[in-house]
Design a protein around this motif. Structure first.
Motif, PDB file in Angstrom:
ATOM      1  N   ILE A 165       0.826  -1.208   0.000  1.00 39.88           N
ATOM      2  CA  ILE A 165       0.000   0.000   0.000  1.00 39.88           C
ATOM      3  C   ILE A 165       0.862   1.259   0.000  1.00 39.88           C
ATOM      4  O   ILE A 165       0.462   2.307  -0.517  1.00 39.88           O
ATOM      5  CB  ILE A 165      -0.966   0.005   1.213  1.00 39.88           C
ATOM      6  N   LEU A 166       2.091   1.169   0.540  1.00 34.51           N
ATOM      7  CA  LEU A 166       2.961   2.335   0.596  1.00 34.51           C
ATOM      8  C   LEU A 166       3.649   2.631  -0.743  1.00 34.51           C
ATOM      9  O   LEU A 166       4.310   3.651  -0.893  1.00 34.51           O
ATOM     10  CB  LEU A 166       4.024   2.155   1.691  1.00 34.51           C
ATOM     11  N   PHE A 167       3.486   1.738  -1.720  1.00 35.52           N
ATOM     12  CA  PHE A 167       4.033   1.996  -3.054  1.00 35.52           C
ATOM     13  C   PHE A 167       3.194   3.022  -3.809  1.00 35.52           C
ATOM     14  O   PHE A 167       3.628   3.553  -4.832  1.00 35.52           O
ATOM     15  CB  PHE A 167       4.068   0.689  -3.867  1.00 35.52           C
ATOM     16  N   CYS A 168       1.971   3.307  -3.340  1.00 38.39           N
ATOM     17  CA  CYS A 168       1.031   4.129  -4.114  1.00 38.39           C
ATOM     18  C   CYS A 168       1.599   5.491  -4.484  1.00 38.39           C
ATOM     19  O   CYS A 168       1.668   5.851  -5.666  1.00 38.39           O
ATOM     20  CB  CYS A 168      -0.267   4.307  -3.335  1.00 38.39           C
ATOM     21  N   GLY A 169       1.980   6.282  -3.471  1.00 40.14           N
ATOM     22  CA  GLY A 169       2.473   7.630  -3.744  1.00 40.14           C
ATOM     23  C   GLY A 169       3.683   7.638  -4.651  1.00 40.14           C
ATOM     24  O   GLY A 169       3.694   8.337  -5.693  1.00 40.14           O
ATOM     25  N   PRO A 170       4.747   6.885  -4.313  1.00 39.97           N
ATOM     26  CA  PRO A 170       5.923   6.873  -5.184  1.00 39.97           C
ATOM     27  C   PRO A 170       5.618   6.432  -6.613  1.00 39.97           C
ATOM     28  O   PRO A 170       6.141   7.021  -7.571  1.00 39.97           O
ATOM     29  CB  PRO A 170       6.857   5.882  -4.473  1.00 39.97           C
ATOM     30  N   LEU A 171       4.778   5.415  -6.792  1.00 39.91           N
ATOM     31  CA  LEU A 171       4.475   4.963  -8.155  1.00 39.91           C
ATOM     32  C   LEU A 171       3.639   5.982  -8.915  1.00 39.91           C
ATOM     33  O   LEU A 171       3.810   6.169 -10.120  1.00 39.91           O
ATOM     34  CB  LEU A 171       3.746   3.610  -8.112  1.00 39.91           C
ATOM     35  N   LEU A 172       2.726   6.663  -8.222  1.00 38.20           N
ATOM     36  CA  LEU A 172       1.950   7.718  -8.886  1.00 38.20           C
ATOM     37  C   LEU A 172       2.863   8.847  -9.341  1.00 38.20           C
ATOM     38  O   LEU A 172       2.672   9.419 -10.416  1.00 38.20           O
ATOM     39  CB  LEU A 172       0.857   8.234  -7.951  1.00 38.20           C
ATOM     40  N   HIS A 173       3.859   9.176  -8.525  1.00 38.47           N
ATOM     41  CA  HIS A 173       4.812  10.221  -8.921  1.00 38.47           C
ATOM     42  C   HIS A 173       5.669   9.768 -10.105  1.00 38.47           C
ATOM     43  O   HIS A 173       5.920  10.545 -11.031  1.00 38.47           O
ATOM     44  CB  HIS A 173       5.723  10.583  -7.747  1.00 38.47           C
ATOM     45  N   ARG A 174       6.118   8.525 -10.072  1.00 30.92           N
ATOM     46  CA  ARG A 174       7.041   8.052 -11.112  1.00 30.92           C
ATOM     47  C   ARG A 174       6.332   7.622 -12.392  1.00 30.92           C
ATOM     48  O   ARG A 174       6.842   7.842 -13.497  1.00 30.92           O
ATOM     49  CB  ARG A 174       7.858   6.867 -10.574  1.00 30.92           C
TER      50      ARG A 174
ATOM     51  N   GLY B 240      -5.336  13.962  -4.655  1.00 24.17           N
ATOM     52  CA  GLY B 240      -5.790  14.001  -6.044  1.00 24.17           C
ATOM     53  C   GLY B 240      -5.775  12.664  -6.740  1.00 24.17           C
ATOM     54  O   GLY B 240      -6.038  12.589  -7.953  1.00 24.17           O
ATOM     55  N   ALA B 241      -5.521  11.580  -6.023  1.00 23.85           N
ATOM     56  CA  ALA B 241      -5.524  10.257  -6.634  1.00 23.85           C
ATOM     57  C   ALA B 241      -6.953   9.782  -6.857  1.00 23.85           C
ATOM     58  O   ALA B 241      -7.858  10.106  -6.092  1.00 23.85           O
ATOM     59  CB  ALA B 241      -4.775   9.264  -5.750  1.00 23.85           C
ATOM     60  N   VAL B 242      -7.129   9.027  -7.913  1.00 27.51           N
ATOM     61  CA  VAL B 242      -8.409   8.388  -8.212  1.00 27.51           C
ATOM     62  C   VAL B 242      -8.232   6.896  -7.951  1.00 27.51           C
ATOM     63  O   VAL B 242      -7.339   6.254  -8.516  1.00 27.51           O
ATOM     64  CB  VAL B 242      -8.842   8.633  -9.670  1.00 27.51           C
TER      65      VAL B 242
ATOM     66  N   GLY C 277      -2.178  15.016 -11.562  1.00 26.47           N
ATOM     67  CA  GLY C 277      -1.004  15.090 -10.698  1.00 26.47           C
ATOM     68  C   GLY C 277      -1.409  15.070  -9.224  1.00 26.47           C
ATOM     69  O   GLY C 277      -2.597  15.057  -8.883  1.00 26.47           O
ATOM     70  N   LEU C 278      -0.437  15.073  -8.342  1.00 26.87           N
ATOM     71  CA  LEU C 278      -0.689  15.066  -6.901  1.00 26.87           C
ATOM     72  C   LEU C 278      -0.362  16.435  -6.323  1.00 26.87           C
ATOM     73  O   LEU C 278       0.675  17.014  -6.642  1.00 26.87           O
ATOM     74  CB  LEU C 278       0.168  13.987  -6.215  1.00 26.87           C
ATOM     75  N   ARG C 279      -1.266  16.942  -5.504  1.00 21.12           N
ATOM     76  CA  ARG C 279      -1.088  18.280  -4.927  1.00 21.12           C
ATOM     77  C   ARG C 279      -1.159  18.208  -3.407  1.00 21.12           C
ATOM     78  O   ARG C 279      -1.905  17.391  -2.843  1.00 21.12           O
ATOM     79  CB  ARG C 279      -2.177  19.229  -5.457  1.00 21.12           C
TER      80      ARG C 279
END
Length: 452
Positions: free
Chosen positions: A102-111, A141-143, A158-160
């Motif tokens: 579950i912690l991969f979400c932010g980094p993968l969304l950025h990359r 801002g994730a869907v 993007g993420l804000r």
């Protein structure tokens, strides 16, 4: 369960000797995920050889991160230059094996702009819902699309940065916000954040990578997003849970164990309780090399000084309170204390199930739905058995035990070591999730254990 996943434990022998703990399980896996955010390689030292590390390494490699062993024992190097999307089928191989994905979400969304998270595993000690995580990601801002095989996340705009307050200072949700906010556009303010030592160490890693993070008073963390992060070089804090587990084992078996690598600062609350129930400890400082002596790492020596242990009352809580992962091993020692000990578990609602096995071995433990303590608790009047009364001292005898989760498993192991006779402990491979080379360490401490 594998037929060879069992350990015969011949109890009644005090543990004596010296073992070493490496980097904290609850930090190392998160540090590995953080390497995804960098545009240069990262280097992590003192990584324990445990199952959780293998799972995260596998997931990183599936996403194109090159993971290699460094020159030092326990050193890993992460090169995220070629991060790519992994197939759902490949990721699903790891479904149910850990809660780290579950912690991969932010980094993968950025990359990559997309993340897929399989069904999550981990220890069965309560629901531990990921609602906090998903709510936070949506705030950025994730869907989130839920499907039968797992969660698909995108960030079309993007993420804000955002303002977010956790209803409970969850460690995992705080890590989620940190790993997502560091490269989100703008400023993020997280209120009611967890401030465990492992959280602070993760913040140190992210700061080394170029993040701008301020820890305010009253559990408020402010993160100013940056457009890029570099790699890091880091030696993590030692595992305070494993150190306390060996301390409890020394106390329960009337032994004497020096835990090299253990540090006093992050264990102050545990050390106070350990001393109050009659245990003894001393801080052993590092000794520099000199002629004829190679020098020695410092740590903490724990031992049973003789006489009777004293009953106590304790409540688990978020840091700086008494850690929930400390209570299970210590309760085994409390079965040997004279009087009535009271434990009020306020972090996980279903963490006292392991006491049934202790009662089977001769302990006298009663669990209650009531809050037996003054700490504010989410579980009062909710039908969860989250308080325990331990009457002692009790003479423990051998039994066949089945390990339900990681920390309870080590507690069952301690009970078997303290009991008279030979116990058979089933499911011991689960202990490898968080305790490196525990069988070799038991042998080094003089325990009589074997795979039948």
């Amino acid at each position: 369960m594998a037929t060879n996943d069992v350990l015969a434990v011949h109890g009644g022998t005090p543990l004596q000797g010296r073992i070493r703990v490496r980097g904290a399980k609850n930090l190392v896996s998160k540090a590995m995920v953080a390497a995804l955010l960098g545009d240069a390689p990262s280097r992590l030292f003192d990584v324990p050889r445990i199952r959780d590390v293998e799972v995260v390494r596998g997931l990183l490699e599936l996403h194109g991160v090159r993971v290699s062993d460094g020159g030092e024992d326990g050193e890993l190097v992460f090169d995220p230059a070629n991060v790519e999307r992994a197939s759902t089928d490949e990721i699903n191989v790891h479904a149910g094996s850990s809660r780290i994905p579950i912690l991969f979400c932010g980094p993968l969304l950025h990359r990559l702009g997309h993340a897929f998270i399989p069904d999550l595993g981990g220890c069965h000690i309560g629901p531990r819902p990921i609602d906090f995580h998903l709510q936070a990601l949506r705030e950025f801002g994730a869907v989130v699309e839920k499907t039968p095989e797992g969660l698909h996340l995108t960030a079309p705009n993007g993420l804000r940065g955002t303002k977010f307050e956790l209803p409970y200072p969850s460690v995992g949700a705080t890590e989620q916000v940190l790993l997502t906010a560091v490269m989100a556009e703008g400023v993020t303010e997280l209120r009611n954040a967890a401030v465990e030592p492992e959280i602070v160490d993760l913040i140190c890693i992210l700061q080394k990578m170029g993040a701008i993070i301020t820890v305010h008073t009253d559990r408020v963390i402010e993160i100013q997003g940056v457009p890029r992060l570099s790699g890091y070089t880091h030696r993590p804090i030692p595992d305070r849970i494993e150190a306390a587990s060996w301390a409890a084992a020394a106390l329960a078996t009337r032994g004497d164990v020096e835990v090299l690598g253990a540090e006093q600062g992050d264990m102050m609350t545990f050390l106070n309780v350990f001393r109050s129930v009659g245990g003894a400890y001393e801080i052993t400082d590092p000794r520099a090399p000199r002629a004829g002596h190679p020098g020695q790492e410092g740590g903490i020596r724990f031992w049973h000084p003789g006489g009777e242990l004293k009953a106590t009352a304790l409540e688990t809580d978020v840091h700086p309170g008494f850690m929930t992962d400390w209570q299970q091993p210590l309760v085994v020692a409390l079965t040997q204390a004279r009087g009535l000990s009271i434990v009020h578990e306020t972090v996980y609602e279903q963490r006292l199930g392991y006491t049934e096995a202790l009662n089977k071995m001769g302990a006298t433990i009663q669990v209650y739905r009531d809050c037996l303590g003054g700490t504010p608790c989410r579980f009062g009047r909710r039908n969860f058995n989250h308080s325990a009364v331990i009457a002692g001292p009790s003479k423990l005898h051998a039994a066949d035990l089945v390990i339900p989760d990681l920390r309870a498993g080590f507690s069952h192991l301690i009970a078997a070591l303290a009991a008279e006779g030979t116990s058979r402990v089933y499911g011991v491979d689960l202990i490898n999730r968080g305790y490196e080379d525990f069988e070799a360490k038991l042998a080094a401490l003089g325990a009589h254990v074997e795979r039948p």
